[in-house]
Scaffold this active site. Structure first.
Site, PDB file in Angstrom:
ATOM      1  N   LYS A  18     -11.629  -1.313   7.060  1.00  0.00           N
ATOM      2  CA  LYS A  18     -10.732  -2.162   7.843  1.00  0.00           C
ATOM      3  C   LYS A  18     -11.053  -2.077   9.338  1.00  0.00           C
ATOM      4  O   LYS A  18     -10.655  -2.933  10.096  1.00  0.00           O
ATOM      5  CB  LYS A  18      -9.273  -1.783   7.611  1.00  0.00           C
ATOM      6  CG  LYS A  18      -8.845  -1.726   6.149  1.00  0.00           C
ATOM      7  CD  LYS A  18      -8.641  -3.089   5.529  1.00  0.00           C
ATOM      8  CE  LYS A  18      -8.481  -3.031   4.018  1.00  0.00           C
ATOM      9  NZ  LYS A  18      -7.362  -2.242   3.560  1.00  0.00           N
ATOM     10  N   TRP A  64       0.829  -1.212   0.000  1.00  0.00           N
ATOM     11  CA  TRP A  64       0.000   0.000   0.000  1.00  0.00           C
ATOM     12  C   TRP A  64       0.858   1.255   0.000  1.00  0.00           C
ATOM     13  O   TRP A  64       0.575   2.227  -0.699  1.00  0.00           O
ATOM     14  CB  TRP A  64      -0.978   0.002   1.178  1.00  0.00           C
ATOM     15  CG  TRP A  64      -1.975  -1.108   1.092  1.00  0.00           C
ATOM     16  CD1 TRP A  64      -2.139  -2.142   1.963  1.00  0.00           C
ATOM     17  CD2 TRP A  64      -2.939  -1.323   0.047  1.00  0.00           C
ATOM     18  NE1 TRP A  64      -3.135  -2.971   1.542  1.00  0.00           N
ATOM     19  CE2 TRP A  64      -3.640  -2.500   0.371  1.00  0.00           C
ATOM     20  CE3 TRP A  64      -3.278  -0.643  -1.129  1.00  0.00           C
ATOM     21  CZ2 TRP A  64      -4.666  -3.008  -0.434  1.00  0.00           C
ATOM     22  CZ3 TRP A  64      -4.295  -1.147  -1.930  1.00  0.00           C
ATOM     23  CH2 TRP A  64      -4.978  -2.314  -1.581  1.00  0.00           C
ATOM     24  N   ASP A 122      -1.434   7.114   6.071  1.00  0.00           N
ATOM     25  CA  ASP A 122      -2.496   6.184   5.703  1.00  0.00           C
ATOM     26  C   ASP A 122      -2.726   5.302   6.930  1.00  0.00           C
ATOM     27  O   ASP A 122      -1.861   4.517   7.308  1.00  0.00           O
ATOM     28  CB  ASP A 122      -2.041   5.347   4.497  1.00  0.00           C
ATOM     29  CG  ASP A 122      -3.034   4.247   4.132  1.00  0.00           C
ATOM     30  OD1 ASP A 122      -4.046   4.073   4.832  1.00  0.00           O
ATOM     31  OD2 ASP A 122      -2.771   3.544   3.123  1.00  0.00           O
TER      32      ASP A 122
HETATM   33  C1  PLP Z   1      -6.828  -1.751   2.238  1.00  0.00           C
HETATM   34  C2  PLP Z   1      -5.825  -0.696   2.294  1.00  0.00           C
HETATM   35  C3  PLP Z   1      -5.748   0.307   1.294  1.00  0.00           C
HETATM   36  C4  PLP Z   1      -6.659   0.328   0.097  1.00  0.00           C
HETATM   37  O1  PLP Z   1      -7.941   0.650   0.457  1.00  0.00           O
HETATM   38  P1  PLP Z   1      -9.091   0.825  -0.635  1.00  0.00           P
HETATM   39  O2  PLP Z   1     -10.157   1.518   0.148  1.00  0.00           O
HETATM   40  O3  PLP Z   1      -9.467  -0.541  -1.092  1.00  0.00           O
HETATM   41  O4  PLP Z   1      -8.577   1.651  -1.748  1.00  0.00           O
HETATM   42  C5  PLP Z   1      -4.789   1.279   1.443  1.00  0.00           C
HETATM   43  N1  PLP Z   1      -3.946   1.297   2.483  1.00  0.00           N
HETATM   44  C6  PLP Z   1      -3.974   0.355   3.449  1.00  0.00           C
HETATM   45  C7  PLP Z   1      -3.011   0.413   4.587  1.00  0.00           C
HETATM   46  C8  PLP Z   1      -4.920  -0.669   3.381  1.00  0.00           C
HETATM   47  O5  PLP Z   1      -4.966  -1.615   4.340  1.00  0.00           O
END
Ligand code: PLP
Length: 357
Positions: free
Chosen positions: A191, A100, A167
């Site tokens: 998540k 990511w 993030d």
């Molecule tokens: C799942 C995830 C993403 C991507 O998320 P989407 O909403 O599917 O674009 C980005 N960063 C991290 C750390 C993730 O776990």
């Protein structure tokens, strides 16, 4: 249906009470006689949900006055682009701690000058790089606090000489965060904070407006802040379920309470991984994630992997197959996953060891 234990990496498990409330609202939104997915987002009933959702974020994460939270479509992946568009003028650095983080960097490189300040790909992202210098002339440093695929986590809020952008898709609301250390924090809700379909961005207002490029309306955070996340039709259903998830979290005592629960779950499962001679953890101990717990068969027992997966499945474990880039197993123990779920997995590991040794 027998009891299942859901360890999916995302979309995540949500508390049953949240799903019940979502079902009620789907049939009749707050006694209006209209389904949640058919109400106008310009009604006072919906405005109240938006206001409450923002207030819950602020309260649960102790977000200071000078920050605003916006809710947007496009997932965390579109936030990779938002970040670069809204913050990258001269140069930005990214800490490359996994898939990511790498994708976020790549997106920024399409917009301007961005580079990996440190990278842990040499050991399949099993640790968090430390001890690198952060140049003072960067527009920002981007980090991924929890590496969902590799099970590593940055558990402290860095003191950073340049604006820090994080993030936090997979560890938001799992532990206390000092929001004031960040220029902005973003992530997908699915998540830990709710269902798929909505992303959050917590933005220090004075961090915006520093780039000279043209910003398309939909990619300009200032527009979404001004319009209260309703410049266009918001993802009504996802926001509603997120609101219910936040209320549930507040009801059980908030972030501090869930952090204690999360620490205990992680300690239980890592304890078993370290004790059980058939299994071994993949992330270095000091950087182990409390949300995504990755492990593999110990050396000599690799051939038992599929058998353990089937064995655990028979006992109700769902979603423990590891990501293909790590292999083995990954148990995602997000907020709604309980100590009982973790203990069921531990029991399966212990039973399997007895049979095999
Ligand atoms: C799942 C995830 C993403 C991507 O998320 P989407 O909403 O599917 O674009 C980005 N960063 C991290 C750390 C993730 O776990």
């Amino acid at each position: 249906m027998s009891k299942v234990h859901v360890f999916n990496a995302g979309p995540c498990l949500l508390p049953e009470v949240v799903i019940e409330h979502a079902r009620e609202a789907l049939l009749d939104f707050k006694g209006t006689g209209v389904s949640l997915i058919s109400i106008s987002h310009r009604t006072k009933e919906w405005e109240a949900v938006m206001d409450e959702t923002r207030a819950l974020w602020r309260e649960l994460l102790n977000i200071p006055e000078e920050y605003e939270t916006v809710f947007l479509g496009g997932g965390a992946s579109l936030q990779f682009l938002y970040v670069a568009m809204n913050y990258l003028e001269h140069k930005a650095a990214y800490l490359d701690t996994g898939v990511w983080a790498h994708k976020a960097l790549k997106e920024a490189q399409g917009i301007g000058e961005a580079y990996a300040i440190a990278c842990s790909a040499d050991k399949n992202y099993s640790y968090i790089p430390k001890g690198y210098d952060v140049p003072k002339d960067l527009d920002y440093l981007h980090i991924t606090t929890n590496n969902t695929i590799y099970g590593t986590e940055i558990k402290e809020d860095y003191d950073c000489p340049v604006p820090l952008i994080a993030d936090m898709s997979s560890d938001i609301l799992s532990r206390k965060v000092d929001v004031s250390k960040y220029a902005m924090i973003y992530g997908g809700a699915q998540k830990n904070a709710g269902p798929a379909g909505v992303a959050f961005a917590i933005i220090r207002k004075d961090s915006l407006g520093k780039v000279s490029r043209y910003l398309p309306t939909m990619l300009d955070y200032r527009v979404h802040i001004d319009k209260g996340s309703m410049f266009n039709t918001p993802p009504v259903f996802s926001i509603y379920v997120m609101n219910e998830t936040l209320k549930w979290l507040k009801g059980i005592g908030g972030v501090e309470a869930i952090h204690a629960i999360n620490e205990r779950k992680a300690a239980t499962l890592y304890g078993e991984i370290d004790r059980n001679s058939l299994f071994t953890g993949t992330a270095v101990k000091e950087d182990r994630s409390i949300m995504n717990i990755c492990f593999v068969m110990a050396p000599g027992y690799e051939a038992l992997q599929d058998e353990f997966l089937a064995f655990a499945k028979e006992r109700g474990m769902i979603g423990i197959k590891g990501h293909r880039s790590v292999g083995g197993f990954r148990a995602s123990v997000y907020n709604a996953c309980t100590q009982e779920d973790v203990e069921a997995l531990v029991a399966a590991m212990q039973e399997f060891e007895k049979i095999k040794k």
